[in-house]
Design a protein around this motif. Sequence first.
Motif, PDB file in Angstrom:
ATOM      1  N   GLY A 182      -4.795   9.154   1.022  1.00  0.00           N
ATOM      2  CA  GLY A 182      -5.753   8.056   1.093  1.00  0.00           C
ATOM      3  C   GLY A 182      -7.081   8.426   1.703  1.00  0.00           C
ATOM      4  O   GLY A 182      -7.413   9.593   1.889  1.00  0.00           O
ATOM      5  N   GLN A 240       0.848  -1.182   0.000  1.00  0.00           N
ATOM      6  CA  GLN A 240       0.000   0.000   0.000  1.00  0.00           C
ATOM      7  C   GLN A 240       0.887   1.237   0.000  1.00  0.00           C
ATOM      8  O   GLN A 240       1.769   1.384   0.844  1.00  0.00           O
ATOM      9  N   ARG A 260     -10.713  10.832  -7.839  1.00  0.00           N
ATOM     10  CA  ARG A 260      -9.614   9.867  -7.960  1.00  0.00           C
ATOM     11  C   ARG A 260      -9.623   9.194  -9.328  1.00  0.00           C
ATOM     12  O   ARG A 260      -8.563   8.917  -9.910  1.00  0.00           O
ATOM     13  N   SER A 295      -3.942   7.305  -4.584  1.00  0.00           N
ATOM     14  CA  SER A 295      -3.614   7.505  -3.166  1.00  0.00           C
ATOM     15  C   SER A 295      -2.146   7.847  -2.957  1.00  0.00           C
ATOM     16  O   SER A 295      -1.791   8.531  -1.994  1.00  0.00           O
ATOM     17  N   SER A 299      -6.756   3.171  -7.190  1.00  0.00           N
ATOM     18  CA  SER A 299      -5.922   2.968  -5.999  1.00  0.00           C
ATOM     19  C   SER A 299      -4.597   3.719  -6.090  1.00  0.00           C
ATOM     20  O   SER A 299      -4.036   4.145  -5.075  1.00  0.00           O
ATOM     21  N   VAL A 315       0.282   4.943   0.280  1.00  0.00           N
ATOM     22  CA  VAL A 315      -0.641   6.044   0.544  1.00  0.00           C
ATOM     23  C   VAL A 315       0.163   7.243   1.020  1.00  0.00           C
ATOM     24  O   VAL A 315       0.841   7.186   2.051  1.00  0.00           O
TER      25      VAL A 315
END
Length: 342
Positions: free
Chosen positions: A337, A145, A316, A332, A329, A147
Motif C-alpha cells: 500500500g 482493505q 498501480r 495494494s 486499489s 493491503v
Amino acid sequence: MSNKSVKRGRRSAKRKKPSYRRNYNCGKKLSEAIHKALDQDYGTDSHFNTRATHKRRSAVFVRYCNRRGMNDARKIDREFILQFGAYIKARLNGDYDWPDGNVDEQISVAYAHNAISTVNTIMRAFRGDNALKVSAREILGVCRQSVRTKEIQADVVDAKYAANLAIAAGFGRGAALILLARAWGMRVRECILQDLDRIKREIEVTGEAAILEGCKGGRKAKDRTIKANEFRMEALKYAIEVRPEGSRNLLSETDTVKSFLMKEVNPCRQFLLSSGIPHFVELRAGFAQDIYEEVMGGPSPLKAPIRDKIMDRIAREEVSRQLGHYRVSVASSYVGGMRNAA
C-alpha cells in the motif's frame, strides 16, 4: 352413471401438487436448497471455486436462519437480510451472545463483507433477480482493505524449481500451469483455458498478447495485453509442447476444468510449498511485482518506501490492467500500500 365413469371423475378431481414449494422448490432443508440454487444459477460445469466458496460461507447465514426460526427462503425479505447484516456488524466489535447462551466469535471486516456478499448471491440464485440485494458497505459502515505487508515469495527461480518438481513427478501440464501463472500473471482457470495458439499468433504480429479465455466473472477485455519476454515465451512454448494433441489449451477432449484441477493442479500444490511458494495466487503476485518494478524503475513498496507518488499511481494502474482487475486499489493486495510513502 357407471362406476367406471365415477372413478374417472374422482381421478380428475384429485388435487395436484403445488409447483411452488418451500425454498423456491429447491428442497426442504435450507442448506441443501442453497447449494442446489447456487448450482442451478452458475451451472454445474463451471465456476467450481466460486460455488464452493459461497456454499462454505452460506453456513453462517443458515445458522442465523435456524436460530431465527426461518426455514423457508420464500419468506426471507429485505428486513430479514438487514437484520442479518446487523448481526454481522455486531460481530465486528466482539463476540456475539445469543439468548440461549451460545456465543459466535468476533470476525474481521473482510469476512463480514464476504458473508453479506454471499447472502446477496444466494437470494439472487433463488429469486433470479437482485431485488433483495443490500450494500455491505452501508450496513457495516466500514470498507474492507486488503493491503499486503509481507514480501512476495514467488520469484522466477522458485517457480521454475516448482515446475521441475512437477515434471519429475509426471505432472507436465501442471508444470505448464505453474510457469504460465508466474510468467503471464494469469489465474489458474485462465491458464487452463487460454488459447495458446492465439497467444502465439498475436505475439508474432505485435509482440504482445491478450488474456481472454477463462477470465473471472467473464471480464474479457482485449486491452488486457501483456508484452512477451524471454521467460514468458519459455512458458508459452513449454505449454504448447505438453498440451494434448489437437487441443488449443491445456485440456484434452475428455477433460473438464474440474477434472484437470483434481488430476493436475491439486497435486502440484505440494511442489509449490516445497519451493517456498505458499499457493498459486502467489505466482500472480510475483508477476504483479515485476510489472510494478518495471514501470516504477525501482523496488515495490514491500521492499522500500515509495519515493514518487505520481509514478506509483501509474505503476498501480498498469498492474491492475495486466491483472485484469482495472481497479487501482486492488494492486495494494499484490504490491503493498501507500503507507510507506516518503
